[in-house]
Design an enzyme around this catalytic site. Structure first.
Site, mmCIF file in Angstrom:
data_model
loop_
_atom_site.group_PDB
_atom_site.id
_atom_site.type_symbol
_atom_site.label_atom_id
_atom_site.label_comp_id
_atom_site.label_asym_id
_atom_site.label_seq_id
_atom_site.Cartn_x
_atom_site.Cartn_y
_atom_site.Cartn_z
ATOM 1 N N CYS A 125 0.837 -1.221 0.000
ATOM 2 C CA CYS A 125 0.000 0.000 0.000
ATOM 3 C C CYS A 125 0.866 1.263 0.000
ATOM 4 C CB CYS A 125 -0.931 -0.006 1.200
ATOM 5 S SG CYS A 125 -2.138 -1.335 1.107
ATOM 6 N N HIS A 126 1.835 1.320 0.932
ATOM 7 C CA HIS A 126 2.697 2.506 0.979
ATOM 8 C C HIS A 126 4.165 2.127 1.168
ATOM 9 C CE1 HIS A 126 -1.341 3.526 2.512
ATOM 10 N NE2 HIS A 126 -1.221 4.516 1.635
ATOM 11 N N GLY A 127 4.453 0.832 1.015
ATOM 12 C CA GLY A 127 5.849 0.403 1.024
ATOM 13 C C GLY A 127 6.473 0.213 2.393
#
Ligand code: FES
Length: 243
Positions: free
Chosen positions: A206-208
């Site tokens: 999703c955001h790493g």
């Protein structure tokens, strides 16, 4: 003077005489009424006002009326009846309150299907070494990792004091070969992917965010390590998640 005008004049005189006589009659009626009011024995003989003071019969609104005639003859019997009524209503109210509280607690307690979901038993013998299994518990994914000896060594040798959420591997496992944790990213709640990321653990696309082989946050926006749920080893190869 014509006959018509004479009749009209006569009618006008008669009307004038009647109008002149009316105030006198009205005054007489008023006086009669006043006389009747002044003599209470004549007009209200059947009414005894509770505001009458003394034998003179003078009325006074500051007099406290007597209610003797309305009192019960037997005051003792009256009290027994009152106590009985208070006791009976008190008992009924207590019974009603007990039923209400009992029904409320029964409604609030968990139903059988909810209790069944509260715990999950997992047979660990079916999970080979170096493999992940995801199970559902209370609507959330739970990761179970059967770690290899190398993974255990790697997790234990990490300099955990320098991590953003410092925690030794020994605080996150009950048996070093079994890592059990919630599969919910601590950033915004996505489900991370296993055997991925820069640290050989999990990666949240999703955001790493990157998690290591102990589920600790190592890189990316995730502020905390993956959460460890309450669990117990019922037998050597059986774990119960949720206690
Ligand atoms: S939700 Fe996992 S990195 Fe944002």
């Amino acid at each position: 003077m014509s006959l018509t005008s004479r009749a009209a004049t006569s009618l006008a005189r008669q009307t004038g005489r009647q109008l002149a006589a009316r105030p006198a009659a009205s005054f007489q009626q008023h006086r009669n009424a006043a006389n009747v009011a002044g003599n209470p024995n004549e007009s209200h003989a059947h009414v005894t006002s509770p505001f009458t003071r003394g034998a003179s019969g003078r009325q006074d609104t500051t007099v406290i009326p007597s209610f003797k005639r309305y009192r019960a003859g037997n005051e003792q019997g009256n009290k027994v009846f009152q106590y009985f009524m208070v006791g009976a209503f008190g008992g009924l109210t207590a019974l009603g309150a007990k039923d209400t509280v009992q029904n409320f607690l029964v409604n609030m307690s968990a139903s059988a299907d909810v209790l069944a979901q509260a715990k999950v038993e997992v047979d660990l013998a079916t999970i080979p070494e170096g493999k992940n299994v995801i199970i559902k518990w209370r609507g959330k994914p739970v990761f179970i990792r059967h770690r290899t000896a190398d993974e255990i060594k790697d997790a234990e040798n990490t300099d955990w004091q320098k991590l953003r959420d410092p925690q030794p591997d020994s605080d996150r496992v009950q048996k070093p070969e079994w890592l059990i944790m919630l599969g919910v990213c601590t950033h915004l709640g996505c489900v991370p992917i296993g055997e991925a990321g820069d640290f050989g653990g999990w990666f949240c696309p999703c955001h790493g965010s990157h998690y290591d082989i102990s589920g600790r946050a190592r890189k990316g926006p995730a502020p905390l390590n993956l959460e460890i749920p309450a669990y117990d080893f019922a037998e050597d190869n059986q774990v119960v998640i949720g206690t």
